[in-house]
Design a protein around this motif. Structure first.
Motif, PDB file in Angstrom:
ATOM      1  N   LEU A 146       0.841  -1.203   0.000  1.00  0.00           N
ATOM      2  CA  LEU A 146       0.000   0.000   0.000  1.00  0.00           C
ATOM      3  C   LEU A 146       0.877   1.255   0.000  1.00  0.00           C
ATOM      4  O   LEU A 146       0.747   2.127  -0.855  1.00  0.00           O
ATOM      5  CB  LEU A 146      -0.912  -0.024   1.246  1.00  0.00           C
ATOM      6  N   GLN A 192       6.748   1.531  -1.409  1.00  0.00           N
ATOM      7  CA  GLN A 192       7.915   1.660  -0.521  1.00  0.00           C
ATOM      8  C   GLN A 192       7.701   0.912   0.785  1.00  0.00           C
ATOM      9  O   GLN A 192       6.569   0.862   1.279  1.00  0.00           O
ATOM     10  CB  GLN A 192       8.110   3.155  -0.225  1.00  0.00           C
ATOM     11  N   CYS A 235      15.671  -2.550  12.055  1.00  0.00           N
ATOM     12  CA  CYS A 235      14.809  -3.421  12.870  1.00  0.00           C
ATOM     13  C   CYS A 235      14.458  -4.686  12.101  1.00  0.00           C
ATOM     14  O   CYS A 235      14.617  -4.741  10.886  1.00  0.00           O
ATOM     15  CB  CYS A 235      13.522  -2.682  13.241  1.00  0.00           C
ATOM     16  N   TRP A 252       4.628   0.947  12.014  1.00  0.00           N
ATOM     17  CA  TRP A 252       3.822   0.225  11.023  1.00  0.00           C
ATOM     18  C   TRP A 252       2.446  -0.082  11.600  1.00  0.00           C
ATOM     19  O   TRP A 252       2.225   0.095  12.797  1.00  0.00           O
ATOM     20  CB  TRP A 252       4.536  -1.010  10.476  1.00  0.00           C
ATOM     21  N   ILE A 308      -1.165   8.755  14.538  1.00  0.00           N
ATOM     22  CA  ILE A 308      -2.392   8.478  13.766  1.00  0.00           C
ATOM     23  C   ILE A 308      -3.412   7.770  14.667  1.00  0.00           C
ATOM     24  O   ILE A 308      -4.600   8.100  14.653  1.00  0.00           O
ATOM     25  CB  ILE A 308      -2.061   7.633  12.510  1.00  0.00           C
TER      26      ILE A 308
HETATM   27  C1  FAD Z   1      10.060  -1.865   8.377  1.00  0.00           C
HETATM   28  C2  FAD Z   1       8.783  -1.395   7.746  1.00  0.00           C
HETATM   29  C3  FAD Z   1       7.923  -2.321   7.164  1.00  0.00           C
HETATM   30  C4  FAD Z   1       6.753  -1.901   6.543  1.00  0.00           C
HETATM   31  N1  FAD Z   1       5.931  -2.814   5.905  1.00  0.00           N
HETATM   32  C5  FAD Z   1       4.921  -2.366   5.104  1.00  0.00           C
HETATM   33  C6  FAD Z   1       4.196  -3.269   4.260  1.00  0.00           C
HETATM   34  O1  FAD Z   1       4.438  -4.475   4.265  1.00  0.00           O
HETATM   35  N2  FAD Z   1       3.232  -2.770   3.445  1.00  0.00           N
HETATM   36  C7  FAD Z   1       2.918  -1.440   3.414  1.00  0.00           C
HETATM   37  O2  FAD Z   1       2.032  -1.058   2.642  1.00  0.00           O
HETATM   38  N3  FAD Z   1       3.585  -0.546   4.215  1.00  0.00           N
HETATM   39  C8  FAD Z   1       4.579  -0.973   5.047  1.00  0.00           C
HETATM   40  N4  FAD Z   1       5.279  -0.104   5.843  1.00  0.00           N
HETATM   41  C9  FAD Z   1       4.929   1.302   5.810  1.00  0.00           C
HETATM   42  C10 FAD Z   1       4.287   1.826   7.096  1.00  0.00           C
HETATM   43  O3  FAD Z   1       2.941   1.441   7.136  1.00  0.00           O
HETATM   44  C11 FAD Z   1       4.477   3.365   7.097  1.00  0.00           C
HETATM   45  O4  FAD Z   1       5.857   3.613   7.358  1.00  0.00           O
HETATM   46  C12 FAD Z   1       3.617   4.054   8.122  1.00  0.00           C
HETATM   47  O5  FAD Z   1       2.261   3.986   7.758  1.00  0.00           O
HETATM   48  C13 FAD Z   1       4.006   5.535   8.273  1.00  0.00           C
HETATM   49  O6  FAD Z   1       4.107   6.149   7.033  1.00  0.00           O
HETATM   50  P1  FAD Z   1       5.423   6.979   6.649  1.00  0.00           P
HETATM   51  O7  FAD Z   1       6.613   6.167   6.988  1.00  0.00           O
HETATM   52  O8  FAD Z   1       5.279   7.446   5.253  1.00  0.00           O
HETATM   53  O9  FAD Z   1       5.429   8.223   7.628  1.00  0.00           O
HETATM   54  P2  FAD Z   1       4.625   9.568   7.427  1.00  0.00           P
HETATM   55  O10 FAD Z   1       3.215   9.292   7.079  1.00  0.00           O
HETATM   56  O11 FAD Z   1       5.399  10.466   6.526  1.00  0.00           O
HETATM   57  O12 FAD Z   1       4.670  10.146   8.900  1.00  0.00           O
HETATM   58  C14 FAD Z   1       5.855  10.763   9.421  1.00  0.00           C
HETATM   59  C15 FAD Z   1       5.505  11.355  10.792  1.00  0.00           C
HETATM   60  O13 FAD Z   1       4.429  12.307  10.658  1.00  0.00           O
HETATM   61  C16 FAD Z   1       3.369  11.947  11.525  1.00  0.00           C
HETATM   62  N5  FAD Z   1       2.077  12.266  10.924  1.00  0.00           N
HETATM   63  C17 FAD Z   1       1.658  12.050   9.629  1.00  0.00           C
HETATM   64  N6  FAD Z   1       0.384  12.413   9.492  1.00  0.00           N
HETATM   65  C18 FAD Z   1      -0.054  12.830  10.708  1.00  0.00           C
HETATM   66  C19 FAD Z   1      -1.307  13.305  11.221  1.00  0.00           C
HETATM   67  N7  FAD Z   1      -2.397  13.411  10.469  1.00  0.00           N
HETATM   68  N8  FAD Z   1      -1.387  13.642  12.534  1.00  0.00           N
HETATM   69  C20 FAD Z   1      -0.298  13.534  13.350  1.00  0.00           C
HETATM   70  N9  FAD Z   1       0.907  13.085  12.917  1.00  0.00           N
HETATM   71  C21 FAD Z   1       1.027  12.740  11.618  1.00  0.00           C
HETATM   72  C22 FAD Z   1       3.506  10.445  11.720  1.00  0.00           C
HETATM   73  O14 FAD Z   1       2.840  10.007  12.891  1.00  0.00           O
HETATM   74  C23 FAD Z   1       5.009  10.288  11.779  1.00  0.00           C
HETATM   75  O15 FAD Z   1       5.445  10.588  13.078  1.00  0.00           O
HETATM   76  C24 FAD Z   1       6.424  -0.506   6.527  1.00  0.00           C
HETATM   77  C25 FAD Z   1       7.286   0.409   7.138  1.00  0.00           C
HETATM   78  C26 FAD Z   1       8.455  -0.014   7.729  1.00  0.00           C
HETATM   79  C27 FAD Z   1       9.377   1.014   8.338  1.00  0.00           C
END
Ligand code: FAD
Length: 385
Positions: A124, A154, A205, A364, A370
């Motif tokens: 996603l 990503q 991790c 994650w 959120i």
């Molecule tokens: C090791 C790893 C494995 C993963 N595996 C998968 C997978 O298998 N499939 C998949 O689809 N995704 C996967 N993910 C993605 C994961 O779901 C996202 O990293 C997560 O949803 C956060 O998105 P982001 O990293 O883009 O951070 P961002 O959305 O850019 O957020 C960055 C910061 O801003 C804050 N923020 C953003 N919006 C708001 C808001 N409205 N209110 C308050 N704070 C906010 C966040 O809380 C965070 O602190 C993985 C991530 C990692 C690191």
């Protein structure tokens, strides 16, 4: 209210605990160093898990699974939170999204996953859309009888060892009372399809359970690769999403229990100033706080599992249990590092690994921010005049 495990649940938890202690724990250090599970070890664990009756425990009996209810399943997930993630993945609990498979998809995707012959991943997140999942831009456009998919995903966990991808893409727009909204659709994409490129990323991790970039360049698929209905993307994902958050919470409780056990052992036997360090209030209070923290997480998971079973789970409740348990396991891991002192930082000791691995739980399945946002919004809605 009876919070004790039934005879059957207790038997499953005991035999599964024996299995992971015997078959998974001994490989953790090697997997951490290599950042992958060697193929022969993976194959051996898969076979032994199936032979021991631990194959697809979450799937219905008529499909070859164990047909366990949610309360038992979350006890299974609690145990499976203890070993490192890449090894736990080999004791298959396929994603329930795949129960949406129809026709040929059942033989091509669902059944091989249940039998442990194929691995899937869920894609996603994109470089421009993580928390804001509706911001994804990966597009699937109609071209005659086919779809052409372009985009970048990503952080996709274990895509590097997956046979196919459950991919969410934008397939159009709908005019709604809230304005123009994207239509999201789930596709089943073979990892070796022309136009698919998967590149592992390096994470600090859960080493061996690697996140990956997925590049989709003019990937062509037919309607037969749509999972569910076109435009159904996020709607059918909700039930699965809530259960996923509770499963994550159960993992956190299980891991916290394992960390706690090690911390207590160290606190009781490490000596300083002529006493065991657990006799100093500074350490003893940590042990107490950890115990209370884990107990609360455990009770929340049990209640959440019961709610799923009763069809009473909702977004706010699933965020509450996810938020508490993911922050709890980090507090427990951090206290454990402190109790281990310098040894807590040494690579030869697993405590530093638990500490690094605990950190991802707050990111994650939705970040802590959120989840707090969801809890506040859903709570305040009912107070509005
Ligand atoms: C090791 C790893 C494995 C993963 N595996 C998968 C997978 O298998 N499939 C998949 O689809 N995704 C996967 N993910 C993605 C994961 O779901 C996202 O990293 C997560 O949803 C956060 O998105 P982001 O990293 O883009 O951070 P961002 O959305 O850019 O957020 C960055 C910061 O801003 C804050 N923020 C953003 N919006 C708001 C808001 N409205 N209110 C308050 N704070 C906010 C966040 O809380 C965070 O602190 C993985 C991530 C990692 C690191």
């Amino acid at each position: 209210m009876d919070f004790s495990l039934s005879f059957e649940q207790d038997a499953i938890v005991t035999s599964l605990t024996d299995f992971i202690t015997r078959e998974l724990y001994p490989h953790e250090k090697l997997v951490e160093e290599l950042r992958h599970v060697p193929a022969e070890i993976a194959q051996d664990i898969r076979q032994k898990a199936r032979a021991a009756g631990f194959g697809a425990m979450n799937m219905p009996e008529e499909l070859g699974g164990a047909g366990l209810d949610y309360e038992t399943l979350m006890q299974v997930e609690r145990v499976m939170g203890k070993p490192s993630a890449p090894l736990a993945l080999l004791v298959r609990r396929p994603t329930k999204i795949l129960l949406k498979c129809e026709g040929q998809q059942i033989e091509d995707y669902l059944m091989p996953v249940i039998r442990g012959e194929k691995e899937d991943c869920f894609a996603l997140t994109e470089p421009g859309a993580g928390s804001d999942a509706r911001g994804i831009v990966t597009k699937a456009e109609r071209d005659g009888g086919q779809w052409i998919i372009n985009g970048v995903k990503q952080f996709i966990s274990h895509a590097d060892i997956s046979d196919f991808i459950i991919l969410i893409a934008v397939t159009g727009y709908d005019e709604t009372p809230k304005g123009r909204q994207k239509r999201f659709t789930a596709f089943l994409i073979d990892a070796d399809a022309p136009g698919v490129r998967i590149e592992p990323m390096k994470s600090i991790c859960t080493r061996g359970y690697n996140p990956n970039m997925i590049y989709l360049d003019n990937v062509r698929v037919g309607d037969d690769k749509i999972l569910g209905r076109e435009g159904e993307g996020f709607n059918f994902a909700n039930d699965w999403l809530y259960a996923g958050r509770v499963a994550l919470s159960a993992h956190c409780v299980g891991r916290a229990e394992r960390i706690y056990d090690m911390a207590c052992d160290w606190a009781a036997n490490r000596r300083a100033f002529g006493k065991s360090i657990g006799e100093f209030q500074g350490t003893g209070f940590k042990i107490s706080d950890m115990a209370v923290d884990i107990k609360l997480g455990d009770l929340m998971v049990k209640e959440a599992a019961w709610k799923i079973e009763q069809g009473k789970m909702d977004r706010r409740e699933s965020s509450m249990v996810n938020l508490y348990c993911s922050e709890m396991v980090f507090r427990v891991a951090d206290n454990a590092v402190q109790i281990f002192g310098g040894m807590g930082m040494m690579e030869d000791f697993p405590i530093q690994r638990f500490w690094r691995d605990a950190r991802i739980e707050r990111i994650w399945e939705g970040t802590s921010e959120i989840h707090r946002d969801i809890i506040a919004r859903d709570t305040l809605r009912s107070y509005r005049n």
